[in-house]
Enzyme design. Sequence first.
Site, PDB file in Angstrom:
ATOM      1  NE  ARG A 284      -2.411   0.570   3.720  1.00 36.58           N
ATOM      2  CZ  ARG A 284      -1.835   1.263   4.697  1.00 36.58           C
ATOM      3  NH1 ARG A 284      -1.534   2.535   4.526  1.00 36.58           N
ATOM      4  NH2 ARG A 284      -1.519   0.684   5.835  1.00 36.58           N
ATOM      5  CG  HIS A 288      -6.161   2.221   6.509  1.00 33.52           C
ATOM      6  ND1 HIS A 288      -6.288   0.942   6.020  1.00 33.52           N
ATOM      7  CD2 HIS A 288      -7.324   2.492   7.161  1.00 33.52           C
ATOM      8  CE1 HIS A 288      -7.469   0.451   6.368  1.00 33.52           C
ATOM      9  NE2 HIS A 288      -8.117   1.366   7.048  1.00 33.52           N
ATOM     10  CE1 TYR A 297       1.139   2.236   8.486  1.00 31.44           C
ATOM     11  CE2 TYR A 297      -0.050   3.785   9.884  1.00 31.44           C
ATOM     12  CZ  TYR A 297       0.075   3.105   8.680  1.00 31.44           C
ATOM     13  OH  TYR A 297      -0.856   3.298   7.687  1.00 31.44           O
TER      14      TYR A 297
END
Length: 387
Positions: A284, A288, A297
Amino acid sequence: MTISTGNPPPGAMEDPRRDSPRSDARTDTSSHLLPSEVPVQLVDQDGRHRHDDRYPLPDGDTLLQAYARLVAGRRINDQANALVRQGRLAVYPSSHGQEACQVAAAVVLESTDWLFPTYRDTVAVIARGVEPLQVLTLLRGDWHSGYDPYEHRTAPQATPLATQLLHAVGVAHAAKLRGEDTVVLAMCGDGATSEGDFHEALNFAAVFHVPVVFFVQNNEYAISVPLKNQSVAPSLAHKAIGYGMPGERVDGNDLAALLAVLGAAVERAREGSGPSLVEAHTYRMQAHTNADDATRYRSREDVENWVPRDPMTRMRTYLQNLNLLDDDAEARFAEDAEIVAAHMRDGLNAEIEPDPQELFAHVYARRTPQLEEQAAQLRDELSRQDG
């Protein structure tokens, strides 16, 4: 194991599993169920063909048409992100970098098959033939799922993780009982494999030998949770052997390999050989959703390491090297993609006049007394405001 020595008693239900052409998992070495040691790859990141005896390379025309959808998918992702920033979409889970998975999932299916997507699979739903504005209606926060699932044999995009897998298995089981030539492709992410619904869906599919392909897009993060904190299995595809179905791993940024591997799994299901699990290794590239800060993160370096593996660049290079893609075709694909983007802009920039009473429409075929009561209360409140 109990062995039947006679006919079942009168009135006994016939076990729908009896016609399954499977080997007994307890006497079979099950080696044929194991996935490849490394993900299947037919075109590497430099656009070079990698031969694989098990999976023939799709023909040039198939790849060229799929590449056109890839170009459109990238443009759809970029335009949707812009519309979020303009306040025209409430949320958008981008599949930027995963478009090869999206396109392949739609291309390998026949019109009589079913697709069960997740919230991130907008490009797959559009590639399946659903009108873009209808797909984006859900992400705008407007009018139910936005499109008719039966018309396109494409289920509504599912936000709860893994719940659509159970629905997909149910549709596949029903199709088998009716004797239909239907295959169901159920999409999910790596995070969904940690859900109980994932286990239930795969277990039922294997036991009842239904024509379904589970397609896991492993983009390495379940929102902020990395895969290493979700599973210590050798791969997610290895989970398939626990259910008695074959698993396979594929380079999720290799459009050619995805078409070959998913196509083989779909045909296997169509021939009556039961379910399978395909894990696509991808990434990705963006957050998100627009509500997420991915820098919390993962590092910029992690993302940049995936840039050379971009599925569009890879397939473009391969097609150009074989003289299957020239500048005119590239320009035509880009123009077609821009038409889709303009349609999205025009449609989502138009103001809508919401009808609050539609909240109660299409919930049940016949409204329950509770819904009738709530609808009446809303009508009363609205009439007071108008007065």
